[in-house]
Design a protein around this motif. Structure first.
Motif, PDB file in Angstrom:
ATOM      1  N   LYS A 212       0.837  -1.207   0.000  1.00 53.34           N
ATOM      2  CA  LYS A 212       0.000   0.000   0.000  1.00 53.34           C
ATOM      3  C   LYS A 212       0.866   1.249   0.000  1.00 53.34           C
ATOM      4  CE  LYS A 212      -3.958   2.281   0.896  1.00 53.34           C
ATOM      5  NZ  LYS A 212      -5.168   2.216   0.080  1.00 53.34           N
ATOM      6  N   GLU A 213       1.882   1.233   0.862  1.00 54.45           N
ATOM      7  CA  GLU A 213       2.746   2.410   0.972  1.00 54.45           C
ATOM      8  C   GLU A 213       3.563   2.628  -0.291  1.00 54.45           C
ATOM      9  OE1 GLU A 213       6.232   4.194   3.933  1.00 54.45           O
ATOM     10  OE2 GLU A 213       5.222   2.309   4.403  1.00 54.45           O
ATOM     11  N   SER A 214       4.136   1.540  -0.828  1.00 56.05           N
ATOM     12  CA  SER A 214       5.022   1.684  -1.990  1.00 56.05           C
ATOM     13  C   SER A 214       4.244   2.065  -3.249  1.00 56.05           C
ATOM     14  CB  SER A 214       5.801   0.385  -2.226  1.00 56.05           C
ATOM     15  OG  SER A 214       4.926  -0.668  -2.570  1.00 56.05           O
ATOM     16  N   ARG A 215       3.020   1.522  -3.406  1.00 50.67           N
ATOM     17  CA  ARG A 215       2.281   1.780  -4.641  1.00 50.67           C
ATOM     18  C   ARG A 215       1.520   3.104  -4.620  1.00 50.67           C
ATOM     19  NH1 ARG A 215       0.958  -2.995  -8.659  1.00 50.67           N
ATOM     20  NH2 ARG A 215       2.725  -4.348  -8.159  1.00 50.67           N
ATOM     21  N   THR A 216       1.268   3.640  -3.452  1.00 47.93           N
ATOM     22  CA  THR A 216       0.572   4.930  -3.394  1.00 47.93           C
ATOM     23  C   THR A 216       1.544   6.090  -3.227  1.00 47.93           C
ATOM     24  OG1 THR A 216       0.261   4.656  -0.998  1.00 47.93           O
ATOM     25  CG2 THR A 216      -1.540   3.945  -2.442  1.00 47.93           C
ATOM     26  N   ALA A 217       2.804   5.791  -2.914  1.00 51.81           N
ATOM     27  CA  ALA A 217       3.786   6.863  -2.751  1.00 51.81           C
ATOM     28  C   ALA A 217       4.118   7.502  -4.093  1.00 51.81           C
ATOM     29  CB  ALA A 217       5.056   6.305  -2.115  1.00 51.81           C
ATOM     30  N   LYS A 218       4.410   8.786  -4.075  1.00 56.49           N
ATOM     31  CA  LYS A 218       4.842   9.473  -5.289  1.00 56.49           C
ATOM     32  C   LYS A 218       6.259   9.030  -5.643  1.00 56.49           C
ATOM     33  CE  LYS A 218       2.247  13.784  -4.641  1.00 56.49           C
ATOM     34  NZ  LYS A 218       2.390  15.257  -4.474  1.00 56.49           N
ATOM     35  N   PRO A 219       6.573   8.995  -6.947  1.00 55.61           N
ATOM     36  CA  PRO A 219       7.974   8.738  -7.315  1.00 55.61           C
ATOM     37  C   PRO A 219       8.858   9.842  -6.737  1.00 55.61           C
ATOM     38  CG  PRO A 219       6.525   8.542  -9.221  1.00 55.61           C
ATOM     39  CD  PRO A 219       5.704   9.149  -8.128  1.00 55.61           C
ATOM     40  N   SER A 220       9.894   9.466  -6.046  1.00 54.31           N
ATOM     41  CA  SER A 220      10.798  10.445  -5.441  1.00 54.31           C
ATOM     42  C   SER A 220      12.189   9.855  -5.347  1.00 54.31           C
ATOM     43  CB  SER A 220      10.306  10.844  -4.047  1.00 54.31           C
ATOM     44  OG  SER A 220      10.295   9.720  -3.188  1.00 54.31           O
ATOM     45  N   VAL A 221      13.142  10.701  -5.016  1.00 57.03           N
ATOM     46  CA  VAL A 221      14.532  10.259  -4.881  1.00 57.03           C
ATOM     47  C   VAL A 221      14.662   9.472  -3.586  1.00 57.03           C
ATOM     48  CG1 VAL A 221      16.927  10.975  -4.645  1.00 57.03           C
ATOM     49  CG2 VAL A 221      15.395  12.215  -6.190  1.00 57.03           C
ATOM     50  N   GLN A 222      15.069   8.218  -3.712  1.00 58.58           N
ATOM     51  CA  GLN A 222      15.244   7.359  -2.543  1.00 58.58           C
ATOM     52  C   GLN A 222      16.675   7.378  -2.039  1.00 58.58           C
ATOM     53  OE1 GLN A 222      13.342   3.308  -2.099  1.00 58.58           O
ATOM     54  NE2 GLN A 222      15.416   2.656  -2.603  1.00 58.58           N
ATOM     55  N   ASP A 223      17.633   7.470  -2.968  1.00 56.11           N
ATOM     56  CA  ASP A 223      19.040   7.410  -2.566  1.00 56.11           C
ATOM     57  C   ASP A 223      19.885   8.150  -3.593  1.00 56.11           C
ATOM     58  OD1 ASP A 223      21.130   6.398  -0.783  1.00 56.11           O
ATOM     59  OD2 ASP A 223      21.756   5.200  -2.492  1.00 56.11           O
ATOM     60  N   VAL A 224      20.907   8.821  -3.120  1.00 53.54           N
ATOM     61  CA  VAL A 224      21.841   9.539  -3.996  1.00 53.54           C
ATOM     62  C   VAL A 224      23.248   9.022  -3.732  1.00 53.54           C
ATOM     63  CG1 VAL A 224      22.858  11.770  -4.581  1.00 53.54           C
ATOM     64  CG2 VAL A 224      20.416  11.611  -4.104  1.00 53.54           C
ATOM     65  N   THR A 225      23.915   8.600  -4.784  1.00 54.53           N
ATOM     66  CA  THR A 225      25.312   8.178  -4.691  1.00 54.53           C
ATOM     67  C   THR A 225      26.152   9.132  -5.527  1.00 54.53           C
ATOM     68  OG1 THR A 225      24.636   5.871  -4.469  1.00 54.53           O
ATOM     69  CG2 THR A 225      26.939   6.292  -5.039  1.00 54.53           C
ATOM     70  N   ALA A 226      27.133   9.738  -4.906  1.00 56.28           N
ATOM     71  CA  ALA A 226      27.965  10.720  -5.606  1.00 56.28           C
ATOM     72  C   ALA A 226      29.418  10.280  -5.599  1.00 56.28           C
ATOM     73  CB  ALA A 226      27.833  12.099  -4.957  1.00 56.28           C
ATOM     74  N   VAL A 227      30.024  10.322  -6.758  1.00 57.25           N
ATOM     75  CA  VAL A 227      31.468  10.168  -6.899  1.00 57.25           C
ATOM     76  C   VAL A 227      31.954  11.376  -7.676  1.00 57.25           C
ATOM     77  CG1 VAL A 227      31.418   7.649  -6.815  1.00 57.25           C
ATOM     78  CG2 VAL A 227      31.219   8.801  -9.014  1.00 57.25           C
TER      79      VAL A 227
END
Length: 894
Positions: A212-227
């Motif tokens: 329920k939570e994953s399918r109703t959540a808006k697409p958003s940034v979950q994780d950022v990896t920077a090099v």
């Protein structure tokens, strides 16, 4: 609120579910606090039981158990779902179920039934809730789908795995498929008419809320990896429309400074991994270390950050100086500025450093090598050329280097180095050996995944060895990059050196891997790169482990089968053991999986050796049903054994056309009543400094007591979970008071010495009857053998110099003022425990008053303000475990 259609119910549950997750509706216990819930006993349901209990969805029983394999009733499900609905459901106009009227004895069920009926989650059967009836898996499917509005979350490309849908009533089939399409269940055999256990329902409701939570959540940034130079963004869910670079807001900050906008380039989005990548401008190294952070947000959603560190430029320095013939070689630790490095004035040679009359000279030329020299990059090696015979062949010349800069403009510290030329043309040499276990040679064999040691002997006729490295030629004739080796003695500064390193063969295929080594001397000369050793990787392990079942027993009280066995592999460590349970239909001669492959438990705690013992207990089996249990194992190389049939003792063999090992469970399970409470009591309190614990109790059963055992656990991190097992269940220290166990009531005594480690301990006392029914009861205590310490400061809240604050390092026995005045006291409120002394004499033999501030802190007031020449002493006070403080005397605090 009266009954509402599905569209309204979707809205209702969607609005309250987030609030349920955020607020603990019911004070929750952790899964580990249930005496019958461990990773061994409930296996795949453990984490879901923990989550459900932590969020307040599901509770345990008053005796500290969860009873994971008990069937769950409709009434229990109603209570659980009502908790998830929160307090926003209007039940003022909702009619009670006829069998749960307003005067029903279970008040929580009355309120819960009104909530679920108002929300349309339960509609009842002919106006009845039927709370005491077990709920089946198909009924549970409808409840979850209706209650959470799950049917609206199904996408067109979602598919169902369920293959026994024909066994479900038609009214439940769509709901079962919805659970399967959403991944709330992933089995092919759903068994729709089977009753649901409490453990299974905990998993269903947690997974349903996760979906329920994953399918109703808006697409958003979950994780950022920077090099440095690239930023990768992972979404929580794939956007329906592929994002573009313009959908993102990116800022950069260095060392926590002001954030600046970033214009990314080369944007790429990968739908399969839900990741987007950007190229960004690289951050160059500076004189100070830099922590670079990128903050990325997608459209209107919250930003997430990722960071990396750019190390400071190393302090530019001179690594070594060597000479051969009429040339000197200077090696720097980083590339140098060409203009200053090739200025001959910056190099001064003195052919007799001990003489004051000689005339220093400069080289005729200085040249920066624009190509790499061994492990040194282009620009790190400078060759100085002098006139013939300028360099002294005796050990008395020196070279001064100054005013040279790095290629970053940093001035390199000047240095004077003694120089003695050697014969021109000599190169260093090297040899190598490999070590794998007992093998040490120029050619050794190893299995892929092992680490092999490399040992290099480097030597030169006259110049010091300054570096060594290696690379590997793969069987396909490609080469790895060079890897720098370390000096065994810590520094390369002699003509003969040993360099060491290791080769990790993870991912190596079978074949010969040739090891090349290379060394450099102080004169800048590089040894010939040649094969020094060969590493032979042996063929891949293709042999599956062998599984042996040594014991399998049917337990009539719980209708489970307990299995023990062993696994052996000739080449690799055992990685896992799994079991599967299938039901057998004699009329069709077909087997249907009832429990998919499930992990067994390693007897020693983990599967990591070539020979392992394992154990498991099946879920509760149905009465009068024919079953087959199979076991398989896997080794670290990925080989899986064939499924082995488990032969179970204590049951009737199926016979007929059934496979060997197929058995039939009895029509009833006999005695299923668990033993009564034995009420164990200990001779120590909740907190003690005594390690010898004595527990007494009386075990009772309606048939006969079979055994009394105990186990000990410690709460290592003090979170109440008692996760560290100190002693497994056993009978050592258990005494049956009348000498033997032979009746339905047995008095017992347990003697146990706690370990020499202070902390919270839980002693579990387990009573088992002759039918295998068990009861587990807890005895908790805190072992504290350390005396508290004490500090004294002036009371800054008052200007009165008579007042002081006394703080103990832990809670102490405060007592009451009346009790403290009657006895020479261990209590902190005893005024006699506080004195003022001068020159070894007591000048005030008690405090005027003592007031409790907290369990650790007390305000002490003396009749007269102590002077600087006096001291304050504290004695006798004891902590909760009766450890007395050490007598403490301090100068009068100011």
């Amino acid at each position: 609120m009266a009954y509402q259609p599905k569209s309204y119910r979707k809205f209702l549950v969607g609005t309250v579910s987030a609030a349920v997750v955020a607020s603990a509706i019911v004070p929750a216990a952790s899964a580990a606090s249930f005496s019958d819930v461990t990773k061994e006993t409930v296996k795949d349901h453990y984490q879901n039981i923990a989550t459900a209990s932590e969020k307040g969805y599901i509770k345990g029983y008053g005796d500290g158990t969860f009873k994971p394999y008990n069937t769950i009733t409709r009434g229990q499900v109603v209570k659980i779902l009502a908790r998830t609905l929160g307090d926003d459901v209007d039940t003022s106009k909702t009619e009670n179920f006829s069998d749960v009227p307003s005067n029903y004895s279970d008040k929580e069920l009355v309120e819960a039934s009104l909530k679920v009926r108002a929300a349309g989650v339960f509609t009842g059967n002919g106006g009845k809730l039927l709370p005491d009836q077990n709920i089946t898996r198909q009924q549970m499917a409808k409840v979850l789908v209706n209650g959470l509005g799950l049917e609206a979350l199904v996408d067109s490309d979602d598919t169902s795995k369920v293959k026994d849908l024909d066994k479900a009533y038609s009214e439940y089939r769509e709901d079962i498929q919805t659970l399967s399409k959403l991944g709330v269940t992933d089995v092919e055999t759903f068994n729709p008419e089977t009753n649901l256990t409490r453990a299974q329902f905990a998993s269903f409701i947690v997974r349903a809320y996760d979906v329920k939570e994953s399918r109703t959540a808006k697409p958003s940034v979950q994780d950022v990896t920077a090099v440095n130079g690239k930023v990768t963004v992972e979404f929580n869910k794939a956007p329906k429309t592929a994002p573009t670079a313009n959908d993102f807001t990116i800022t950069k900050s260095v060392n926590g400074g002001t954030a600046t906008s970033v214009a990314p380039t080369d944007f790429n989005y990968d739908a399969s991994s839900k990741t987007a990548t950007f190229n960004v401008e690289k951050v160059e190294a500076a004189t100070a270390k830099q922590t670079v952070s990128y903050s990325v947000s997608y459209k209107e959603t919250d930003a997430k950050s990722g960071s990396f560190t750019v190390d400071a430029l190393p302090a530019a320095s001179i690594l070594s100086v060597g000479a051969a013939g009429n040339q000197a070689t200077v090696i720097f630790n980083s590339p140098v500025d060409t203009a200053t490095a090739q200025n001959v004035i910056n190099y001064t040679y003195d052919n007799d450093r001990n003489s004051t009359t000689n005339v220093p000279v400069h080289p005729t030329s200085a040249s920066v090598n624009t190509e790499a020299v061994g492990p040194y990059a282009a620009g790190q090696v400078v060759t100085l050329t002098f006139n013939d015979s300028t360099l002294s062949t005796e050990d008395k010349g020196s070279l001064n280097i100054q005013n040279v800069k790095s290629d970053k403009g940093i001035v390199i510290a000047s240095k004077t180095v003694n120089v003695t030329p050697v014969a021109d043309g000599a190169k260093p040499e090297a040899s190598a050996t490999l070590t794998n276990g007992a093998q040490t040679s120029t050619k050794v064999s190893a299995n892929a995944g092992t680490t092999v040691k490399l040992n290099v002997k480097a030597y030169d006729d006259s110049s010091n060895i300054v570096a060594a490295r290696y690379r590997i030629q793969n069987p396909d004739n490609t080469f790895t990059s060079w890897t720098t080796l370390d000096a065994e003695d810590g520094a390369f500064d002699e003509t003969s050196e040993t360099a060491v390193g290791s080769i990790n063969t993870t991912g190596f295929a079978g074949g010969d891997y040739k090891v090349y080594v290379q060394t450099v001397d102080a004169a800048g000369k590089v040894s010939d790169s040649a094969v020094a050793a060969t590493l032979e990787i042996t063929k891949k392990d293709i042999t599956a482990p062998v599984t042996v079942n040594s014991e399998a027993t049917y337990k009539p009280a719980t209708r489970t089968v307990e299995v023990k066995g062993s696994v052996t592999d000739v080449d690799s460590d055992v990685k896992n053991v799994q079991y599967r349970v299938s039901t057998y239909n004699a009329s069709t001669n077909a087997y249907t999986t009832s429990t998919e492959w499930t992990n067994a438990t390693a007897t020693d705690g983990s599967f990591n050796e070539k020979q392992e013992d394992y154990k498991f207990a099946t879920p509760q089996l149905n009465a009068s049903t024919t079953y087959l249990i199979e076991v398989r194992s896997e080794d670290a190389a990925g080989n899986t054994s064939k499924a082995q049939t488990v032969t179970v003792s204590g049951v009737e063999a199926a016979g007929g056309n059934a496979k060997e090992g197929t058995f039939k469970t009895p029509a009833n399970s006999g005695d299923t009543t668990i033993p009564g409470e034995s009420t164990p009591k200990s001779n120590v309190g909740d907190v003690t400094n005594k390690k010898d614990v004595k527990i007494t109790g009386v075990a009772n059963d309606n048939v006969e007591v079979a055994s009394i055992e105990y186990a000990v656990y410690r709460d290592a991190d003090k979170d109440g979970s008692y996760e560290t097992r100190v002693q497994a269940y056993g009978k050592t220290g258990v005494t049956i008071n009348d000498g033997s166990i032979n009746s339905d009531s047995e008095a017992y005594t347990i003697n146990y010495d706690l370990p020499s480690v202070d902390g919270k301990y839980r002693i579990l006392v387990r009573t088992t009857d002759t039918s295998g029914n068990e009861r587990v009861e807890n005895v908790d205590t805190v072992l504290d053998t350390v005396s508290p310490t004490v500090t004294i400061v002036a009371d800054t809240e008052t200007s009165d110099k008579n007042d002081f604050i006394v703080t103990f390092s832990e809670d102490v026995q405060a007592g009451t003022e009346e009790a403290a005045n009657e006895v020479a006291s261990k209590f902190a409120l005893d005024k006699d425990n506080y004195t003022v002394n001068q020159g070894g004499q007591v000048v005030q033999n008690a405090a005027a008053s003592v007031t409790k501030v907290s369990d650790k802190q007390f305000k002490v007031t003396f009749a007269q303000a102590p002077t600087d020449a006096q001291t304050i002493s504290i004695t006798s006070v004891q902590d909760l475990a009766s450890n007395a403080i050490k007598a403490t005397s301090v100068n009068v605090p100011k």
